[in-house]
Motif scaffolding. Sequence first.
Motif, PDB file in Angstrom:
ATOM      1  N   GLU A  59       0.850  -1.281  -0.045  1.00  0.00           N
ATOM      2  CA  GLU A  59      -0.172  -0.119   0.087  1.00  0.00           C
ATOM      3  C   GLU A  59       0.893   1.377  -0.090  1.00  0.00           C
ATOM      4  O   GLU A  59       2.091   1.227   0.364  1.00  0.00           O
ATOM      5  N   THR A  61       1.008   5.784  -1.482  1.00  0.00           N
ATOM      6  CA  THR A  61       0.572   6.928  -2.038  1.00  0.00           C
ATOM      7  C   THR A  61       1.626   7.208  -3.142  1.00  0.00           C
ATOM      8  O   THR A  61       2.772   7.127  -3.066  1.00  0.00           O
ATOM      9  N   ASP A  83      -3.497  -0.115   3.896  1.00  0.00           N
ATOM     10  CA  ASP A  83      -4.415   0.945   3.108  1.00  0.00           C
ATOM     11  C   ASP A  83      -4.791   2.112   3.986  1.00  0.00           C
ATOM     12  O   ASP A  83      -4.838   3.261   3.957  1.00  0.00           O
ATOM     13  N   THR A  87      -3.683   6.123   3.440  1.00  0.00           N
ATOM     14  CA  THR A  87      -4.648   7.206   3.330  1.00  0.00           C
ATOM     15  C   THR A  87      -4.602   8.296   4.332  1.00  0.00           C
ATOM     16  O   THR A  87      -5.249   9.224   4.396  1.00  0.00           O
ATOM     17  N   ASN A  88      -3.783   8.034   5.230  1.00  0.00           N
ATOM     18  CA  ASN A  88      -3.646   8.937   6.476  1.00  0.00           C
ATOM     19  C   ASN A  88      -3.019  10.113   6.315  1.00  0.00           C
ATOM     20  O   ASN A  88      -2.035  10.185   5.319  1.00  0.00           O
ATOM     21  N   THR A  92       0.483  10.794   3.869  1.00  0.00           N
ATOM     22  CA  THR A  92       0.494  11.551   2.542  1.00  0.00           C
ATOM     23  C   THR A  92       0.952  12.857   2.437  1.00  0.00           C
ATOM     24  O   THR A  92       1.917  13.236   1.480  1.00  0.00           O
ATOM     25  N   GLY A 160      -6.998   9.223  -4.468  1.00  0.00           N
ATOM     26  CA  GLY A 160      -6.575   9.377  -2.952  1.00  0.00           C
ATOM     27  C   GLY A 160      -4.872   9.171  -3.279  1.00  0.00           C
ATOM     28  O   GLY A 160      -4.464   8.703  -2.115  1.00  0.00           O
ATOM     29  N   LYS A 162      -3.366   7.199  -5.815  1.00  0.00           N
ATOM     30  CA  LYS A 162      -3.014   5.952  -6.355  1.00  0.00           C
ATOM     31  C   LYS A 162      -2.580   6.142  -7.547  1.00  0.00           C
ATOM     32  O   LYS A 162      -1.970   5.392  -8.206  1.00  0.00           O
TER      33      LYS A 162
END
Length: 289
Positions: A59, A61, A83, A87-88, A92, A160, A162
């Motif tokens: 996972e 970003t 994941d 997305t935290n 990011t 987000g 990806k």
Amino acid sequence: MAQITAALVKQLREMTDSPMMECKKALVQAEGDIEKAVDVLRTMGIAKAVKRAGRDTNEGTVATFVSEDGKTGAILELSCETDFVGTNPKFTGFAAKLAQVVAEQNPADVDALKACEMDGSTVDAELTEMIHVIGENMKVMRFQRVSVENGALASYIHLGGKIADIACFEFAKAESAAADEFKTFAHDVAMQIAATAPVAASRDDVPAETVEHELSIYKAQAAESGKPEAIQEKMAQGRLEKYFKEFVLCEQEFVKDSSVTIDGLAKKTSKDLGDEIKVKSFVLYRFGE
């Protein structure tokens, strides 16, 4: 010859959305080579496109940074374990700061990046601290710095983080960079890149081996028709033209308005600004590839 396992058949099916039995036949014909099997399916007209499925191993970003003057930017992929962390905002945000370091300090590789200065420390020390704070292993997978002399850059982040890209535009007048018409155009083009994943900005930028590969597929498809050779050649060339219109950025239909191409949009923006705006190039990252 590689063993045709159920897992290999499943992978080919996920990549091409083709029937299980056809995938197995194609793998047998290709002697277990999955890339050749894709070509077999495409030649048969079963597989239209190839998904990039099954390549994500973790996972994370993709982050971008563009300088205030629009001249320098960077794109960077940072991986983690889950994941939830991917997305935290803290994770990011850290990835975005790393992209800024790349743009401003221009490291040659990941090791050089780790030695770069960051917040009064080094990237390596800050990365180690972030790993301790969040409690997951993290790794800088890749990055690329982008710059332009007469023009500006624009970036877009999708899903987000990806998918992300940086688009490079060239023009003559420095004031064009600040114009609302250019900013709207640049944002739309960067969004188009993320949405359609073109292979190049212009057909001249498509690698020769890619063109040859596509043409060989189209010639094989045309041969299946049994029509005269001259007709087959025209069929193959026609399909190549269709490929350019689908996968070359400047020839694509604009996703927001199919009545105009990206090249047409560039010409309209150029006319509005009294300048010549060109889509020069782009860098697209899809996480895990």
